[in-house]
Design a protein around this motif. Structure first.
Motif, PDB file in Angstrom:
ATOM      1  N   LYS A  90     -11.390  -2.651  -7.249  1.00  0.00           N
ATOM      2  CA  LYS A  90     -10.493  -2.303  -8.212  1.00  0.00           C
ATOM      3  C   LYS A  90      -9.457  -2.071  -7.367  1.00  0.00           C
ATOM      4  O   LYS A  90      -9.828  -1.465  -6.185  1.00  0.00           O
ATOM      5  CB  LYS A  90     -10.776  -0.860  -9.091  1.00  0.00           C
ATOM      6  N   HIS A  91      -8.086  -2.952  -7.331  1.00  0.00           N
ATOM      7  CA  HIS A  91      -6.671  -2.950  -7.075  1.00  0.00           C
ATOM      8  C   HIS A  91      -6.646  -1.577  -6.880  1.00  0.00           C
ATOM      9  O   HIS A  91      -6.240  -0.638  -8.031  1.00  0.00           O
ATOM     10  CB  HIS A  91      -5.623  -4.074  -6.834  1.00  0.00           C
ATOM     11  N   VAL A  92      -6.104  -1.000  -5.876  1.00  0.00           N
ATOM     12  CA  VAL A  92      -5.115   0.176  -5.555  1.00  0.00           C
ATOM     13  C   VAL A  92      -3.814   0.288  -6.039  1.00  0.00           C
ATOM     14  O   VAL A  92      -3.646   1.340  -6.632  1.00  0.00           O
ATOM     15  CB  VAL A  92      -4.111   0.393  -3.407  1.00  0.00           C
ATOM     16  N   ALA A  93      -3.140  -0.673  -7.076  1.00  0.00           N
ATOM     17  CA  ALA A  93      -2.120  -0.704  -7.994  1.00  0.00           C
ATOM     18  C   ALA A  93      -2.799   0.176  -9.115  1.00  0.00           C
ATOM     19  O   ALA A  93      -1.383   0.408 -10.191  1.00  0.00           O
ATOM     20  CB  ALA A  93      -1.573  -1.830  -8.087  1.00  0.00           C
ATOM     21  N   ASP A  94      -3.813  -0.390  -9.628  1.00  0.00           N
ATOM     22  CA  ASP A  94      -4.668   0.397 -11.220  1.00  0.00           C
ATOM     23  C   ASP A  94      -5.293   1.145 -11.112  1.00  0.00           C
ATOM     24  O   ASP A  94      -5.844   1.122 -11.952  1.00  0.00           O
ATOM     25  CB  ASP A  94      -5.178  -1.332 -11.199  1.00  0.00           C
ATOM     26  N   ARG A  95      -5.104   1.800  -9.670  1.00  0.00           N
ATOM     27  CA  ARG A  95      -5.900   3.745  -9.123  1.00  0.00           C
ATOM     28  C   ARG A  95      -4.631   4.592  -9.247  1.00  0.00           C
ATOM     29  O   ARG A  95      -5.157   5.317  -8.763  1.00  0.00           O
ATOM     30  CB  ARG A  95      -6.397   3.468  -8.516  1.00  0.00           C
ATOM     31  N   LYS A  96      -3.468   4.433  -9.527  1.00  0.00           N
ATOM     32  CA  LYS A  96      -2.778   5.619  -9.383  1.00  0.00           C
ATOM     33  C   LYS A  96      -2.484   6.974 -10.200  1.00  0.00           C
ATOM     34  O   LYS A  96      -2.423   7.765  -9.675  1.00  0.00           O
ATOM     35  CB  LYS A  96      -1.498   4.896 -10.518  1.00  0.00           C
ATOM     36  N   GLU A  97      -3.763   6.555 -10.857  1.00  0.00           N
ATOM     37  CA  GLU A  97      -4.206   7.740 -12.067  1.00  0.00           C
ATOM     38  C   GLU A  97      -4.810   9.099 -11.294  1.00  0.00           C
ATOM     39  O   GLU A  97      -5.113   9.748 -10.938  1.00  0.00           O
ATOM     40  CB  GLU A  97      -4.810   8.033 -12.948  1.00  0.00           C
ATOM     41  N   ASP A 104       1.445   9.362  -1.903  1.00  0.00           N
ATOM     42  CA  ASP A 104       0.451   9.076  -1.389  1.00  0.00           C
ATOM     43  C   ASP A 104       0.066   7.558  -2.273  1.00  0.00           C
ATOM     44  O   ASP A 104      -0.833   6.332  -0.868  1.00  0.00           O
ATOM     45  CB  ASP A 104      -0.644  10.126  -2.360  1.00  0.00           C
ATOM     46  N   TRP A 105      -0.246   7.406  -3.252  1.00  0.00           N
ATOM     47  CA  TRP A 105      -0.619   6.223  -4.081  1.00  0.00           C
ATOM     48  C   TRP A 105       0.252   5.093  -3.797  1.00  0.00           C
ATOM     49  O   TRP A 105       0.300   4.054  -2.515  1.00  0.00           O
ATOM     50  CB  TRP A 105      -0.329   6.489  -5.970  1.00  0.00           C
ATOM     51  N   LEU A 106       1.570   5.171  -3.131  1.00  0.00           N
ATOM     52  CA  LEU A 106       3.029   4.076  -2.739  1.00  0.00           C
ATOM     53  C   LEU A 106       2.607   4.290  -1.347  1.00  0.00           C
ATOM     54  O   LEU A 106       2.365   2.811  -1.037  1.00  0.00           O
ATOM     55  CB  LEU A 106       4.079   4.639  -2.729  1.00  0.00           C
ATOM     56  N   ASP A 107       1.779   5.178  -0.613  1.00  0.00           N
ATOM     57  CA  ASP A 107       1.439   4.925   0.730  1.00  0.00           C
ATOM     58  C   ASP A 107       0.871   4.211   0.769  1.00  0.00           C
ATOM     59  O   ASP A 107       0.233   2.813   2.244  1.00  0.00           O
ATOM     60  CB  ASP A 107       1.304   5.775   1.387  1.00  0.00           C
ATOM     61  N   ASP A 108      -0.343   4.109  -0.004  1.00  0.00           N
ATOM     62  CA  ASP A 108      -1.541   3.385   0.050  1.00  0.00           C
ATOM     63  C   ASP A 108      -1.701   2.098  -0.500  1.00  0.00           C
ATOM     64  O   ASP A 108      -2.349   0.101  -0.355  1.00  0.00           O
ATOM     65  CB  ASP A 108      -2.746   4.146  -0.606  1.00  0.00           C
ATOM     66  N   CYS A 109      -0.446   1.868  -0.891  1.00  0.00           N
ATOM     67  CA  CYS A 109       0.138   0.327  -2.053  1.00  0.00           C
ATOM     68  C   CYS A 109       0.528  -0.432  -0.634  1.00  0.00           C
ATOM     69  O   CYS A 109       0.575  -1.720  -0.430  1.00  0.00           O
ATOM     70  CB  CYS A 109       0.704   0.870  -3.129  1.00  0.00           C
ATOM     71  N   ILE A 110       1.101   0.214  -0.076  1.00  0.00           N
ATOM     72  CA  ILE A 110       2.309  -0.656   1.450  1.00  0.00           C
ATOM     73  C   ILE A 110       0.846  -0.503   2.083  1.00  0.00           C
ATOM     74  O   ILE A 110       0.784  -1.227   2.811  1.00  0.00           O
ATOM     75  CB  ILE A 110       3.662   0.434   1.646  1.00  0.00           C
ATOM     76  N   ALA A 111       0.104   0.322   2.447  1.00  0.00           N
ATOM     77  CA  ALA A 111      -0.522   0.051   3.779  1.00  0.00           C
ATOM     78  C   ALA A 111      -1.313  -1.331   3.140  1.00  0.00           C
ATOM     79  O   ALA A 111      -2.621  -2.543   3.977  1.00  0.00           O
ATOM     80  CB  ALA A 111      -1.619   1.472   3.569  1.00  0.00           C
ATOM     81  N   VAL A 186       3.752  -2.605  -8.317  1.00  0.00           N
ATOM     82  CA  VAL A 186       4.297  -1.631  -7.515  1.00  0.00           C
ATOM     83  C   VAL A 186       5.972  -0.915  -7.435  1.00  0.00           C
ATOM     84  O   VAL A 186       6.387  -0.583  -7.453  1.00  0.00           O
ATOM     85  CB  VAL A 186       2.795  -1.780  -6.671  1.00  0.00           C
ATOM     86  N   ALA A 187       6.112  -2.250  -6.638  1.00  0.00           N
ATOM     87  CA  ALA A 187       7.952  -2.477  -6.094  1.00  0.00           C
ATOM     88  C   ALA A 187       8.351  -1.809  -7.328  1.00  0.00           C
ATOM     89  O   ALA A 187       9.381  -1.392  -7.402  1.00  0.00           O
ATOM     90  CB  ALA A 187       8.243  -3.532  -5.998  1.00  0.00           C
ATOM     91  N   ALA A 188       7.793  -2.697  -8.950  1.00  0.00           N
ATOM     92  CA  ALA A 188       9.228  -2.330  -9.875  1.00  0.00           C
ATOM     93  C   ALA A 188       8.930  -0.671 -10.537  1.00  0.00           C
ATOM     94  O   ALA A 188       9.654  -0.020 -10.109  1.00  0.00           O
ATOM     95  CB  ALA A 188       8.703  -3.309 -10.935  1.00  0.00           C
ATOM     96  N   ASP A 189       7.497  -0.240 -10.487  1.00  0.00           N
ATOM     97  CA  ASP A 189       7.636   0.976 -10.665  1.00  0.00           C
ATOM     98  C   ASP A 189       8.135   2.130  -9.603  1.00  0.00           C
ATOM     99  O   ASP A 189       8.592   3.207  -9.705  1.00  0.00           O
ATOM    100  CB  ASP A 189       5.664   0.853 -10.178  1.00  0.00           C
TER     101      ASP A 189
END
Length: 232
Positions: A90-97, A104-111, A186-189
């Motif tokens: 599963k992509h990290v972009a789809d695991r926000k919840e 933390d979510w954005l940091d992981d998306c960037i990583a 993610v960037a748009a979010d």
């Protein structure tokens, strides 16, 4: 009677198959000490992809009928397989919840975006070397064929190797374009949520990844050209 050439060919094939098995077996314990589920999924995907890719690559290389072909095939396969394996799970972009905080979510998306970029750059560097090598090989092979020093079967085998690599590269392009779409989401979010810094970082990563995808597409054009060169 088995000739020296046949013995050498059998030895190359045995070595390549042993390489495929060894790499595959070696991945089985590689994730044993990883505790985090998301890291385990991503790592297992990458290692499995590398194992399958190396085995497939070695077999593709054997089509060319020599030790160099097997070695190049294994190298290409490992690189392509590792990149494809990165997209397992599963992509990290789809695991926000699943995250305790938005940051933390954005940091992981960037990583994630940085890691994909780095792997893609490594893959392209490897692919560039192989493209150069294959270009020289196909020119030499075609010249030998015209002088009746190479057979039609050799050209057909080389063409098959090129087609397989092109197919694998097309799969990588497809996966990476899907990755870009996820990163843009993610960037748009991030922008909507007022996380300007994170959005700008993702924009840069997206731009970099698109540049690597463009390189991959150019490499596939080169592979198509070489394939036409040895087509009979």
């Amino acid at each position: 009677m088995v000739t020296v050439a046949e013995n050498r060919g059998f030895g190359v094939r045995s070595a390549a198959l042993c390489l495929a098995v060894a790499v595959a077996v070696g991945t089985s314990g590689g994730c044993a000490n990883i505790q985090d589920d998301s890291t385990r999924t991503k790592t297992e995907g990458t290692l499995t992809g590398a194992a399958v890719g190396a085995g497939l690559g070695a077999i593709i290389g054997l089509i060319a009928g020599d030790g160099k072909g097997a070695a190049i095939g294994a190298g290409i396969g490992a690189g392509v397989g590792a990149l494809a394996g990165f997209f397992v799970g599963k992509h990290v972009a789809d695991r926000k919840e699943e995250y305790a905080s938005r940051e933390d979510w954005l940091d992981d998306c960037i990583a994630r975006s940085r890691e994909v970029n780095q792997q893609t750059k490594t893959q392209n560097a490897q692919l560039k070397k192989e493209i150069n090598s294959l270009d020289a090989e196909t020119r030499t092979l075609k010249a030998s064929y015209k002088k009746k020093k190479a057979t039609q079967a050799e050209l057909t085998a080389k063409n098959k190797q090129l087609q397989e690599l092109k197919k694998q590269n097309e799969e990588n392009i497809k996966n990476l374009e899907a990755e870009v779409a996820k990163q843009k989401t993610v960037a748009a979010d991030a922008r909507r949520g007022g996380n300007k810094r994170e959005a700008e970082i993702l924009d840069r990563e997206i731009k970099s990844l698109n540049a690597e995808i463009t390189k991959m597409k150019q490499y596939n054009k080169s592979l198509a050209s070489m394939s036409s060169r040895v087509a009979v």
